[in-house]
Design an enzyme around this catalytic site. Sequence first.
Site, PDB file in Angstrom:
ATOM      1  N   GLU A  31       0.841  -1.196   0.000  1.00 29.36           N
ATOM      2  CA  GLU A  31       0.000   0.000   0.000  1.00 29.36           C
ATOM      3  C   GLU A  31       0.877   1.248   0.000  1.00 29.36           C
ATOM      4  O   GLU A  31       2.095   1.171   0.197  1.00 29.36           O
ATOM      5  CB  GLU A  31      -0.912   0.006   1.228  1.00 29.36           C
ATOM      6  CG  GLU A  31      -0.137   0.067   2.543  1.00 29.36           C
ATOM      7  CD  GLU A  31      -1.000   0.500   3.713  1.00 29.36           C
ATOM      8  OE1 GLU A  31      -1.378   1.688   3.723  1.00 29.36           O
ATOM      9  OE2 GLU A  31      -1.269  -0.324   4.595  1.00 29.36           O
ATOM     10  N   ALA A 147     -13.805  -0.153   5.668  1.00 32.44           N
ATOM     11  CA  ALA A 147     -14.108  -0.853   4.412  1.00 32.44           C
ATOM     12  C   ALA A 147     -13.169  -2.032   4.186  1.00 32.44           C
ATOM     13  O   ALA A 147     -13.446  -2.900   3.344  1.00 32.44           O
ATOM     14  CB  ALA A 147     -14.007   0.119   3.238  1.00 32.44           C
ATOM     15  N   LYS A 165      -5.400  -3.009  13.782  1.00 33.53           N
ATOM     16  CA  LYS A 165      -4.786  -1.939  14.584  1.00 33.53           C
ATOM     17  C   LYS A 165      -5.369  -1.970  15.992  1.00 33.53           C
ATOM     18  O   LYS A 165      -6.582  -2.061  16.180  1.00 33.53           O
ATOM     19  CB  LYS A 165      -5.023  -0.576  13.937  1.00 33.53           C
ATOM     20  CG  LYS A 165      -4.305  -0.414  12.593  1.00 33.53           C
ATOM     21  CD  LYS A 165      -4.504   0.972  12.033  1.00 33.53           C
ATOM     22  CE  LYS A 165      -3.715   1.174  10.746  1.00 33.53           C
ATOM     23  NZ  LYS A 165      -4.321   0.475   9.588  1.00 33.53           N
TER      24      LYS A 165
END
Length: 306
Positions: A31, A147, A165
């Site tokens: 990412e 999402a 997280k």
Amino acid sequence: MTRPVSPLLPITYSSEVSAAKQRGAPIVALESTIITHGMPYPGNIEMARSVEDIIRQQGAVPATIAVIKGMLHIGLEPQELETLAQLDNVMKVSRADLAFAIAERRHGATTVAATMIAASRAGIKVFATGGIGGVHRGAEESFDISADLEELARTGVIVVCAGAKAILDVPKTLEVLETRGVPVVTYDSEEFPAFWSRASGLRSPLSLPSPAAIANFQKMRDQLGIDGGMLIANPVPEADEIPREEMEIYIGRALANAERDEITGKAVTPYLLDNIFHLTGGRSLKTNIALVENNARLAAEIAVAS
């Protein structure tokens, strides 16, 4: 099954990724929000280069994904990576706004969900990140659910992370993943990790001891025609972790600060992470870098074994 990429889609491959695709070499997606929104320059570019090099050292090819001037990049050339690390006003794009960034010729950094979409379109089956998003604490009132969870249920990519997280409601996150039929596998441990900490106090739904076993599990899912992704939770190395009991104190303080400052929506996670960085005297960032590197290593090993 990977959908064909439209010839009209503004998509480009780095020379390294293009060559890897032509020879059928293993590729690992990465990412870009961790570069643009995770840490300041030059620490972000140093981290990005280190992660890419770790993947190469394991025999795979890194493909950092980002939108630059409306072009979806699957892999970045060295100068493009350097430029991205210094850009301001980069959109943080997920499923809802990835196409918007492309259509409007914007710069966009991909979250877990958007990276999964792009990787799938490019035929890349393994993706390394830090931690996934999930159900936020207090979601029963705010309905704040990432999402990422829906994307894991629908897009066939193996996502290697250090767990959800720890600022999230981890038990509820695991419940949603179970409801959506997403396999959650902890690598070489029976306990699900908590991002900065190796332990969450929660038993992992599944556990596998090797990259080859993970690759074989995915092969069986493919043969059964089971859609959707797989989540691989990879505990942060013991030498780099911050114990869960200590982290919960910092997280509690950061959450209280966010409520006081009326932080909502997409601003919540970066606000909390910045608060925790200062509360831990920078230790959280060092742990974050260590776990991303650890995840990149495992993801490359899975890609090579696939």
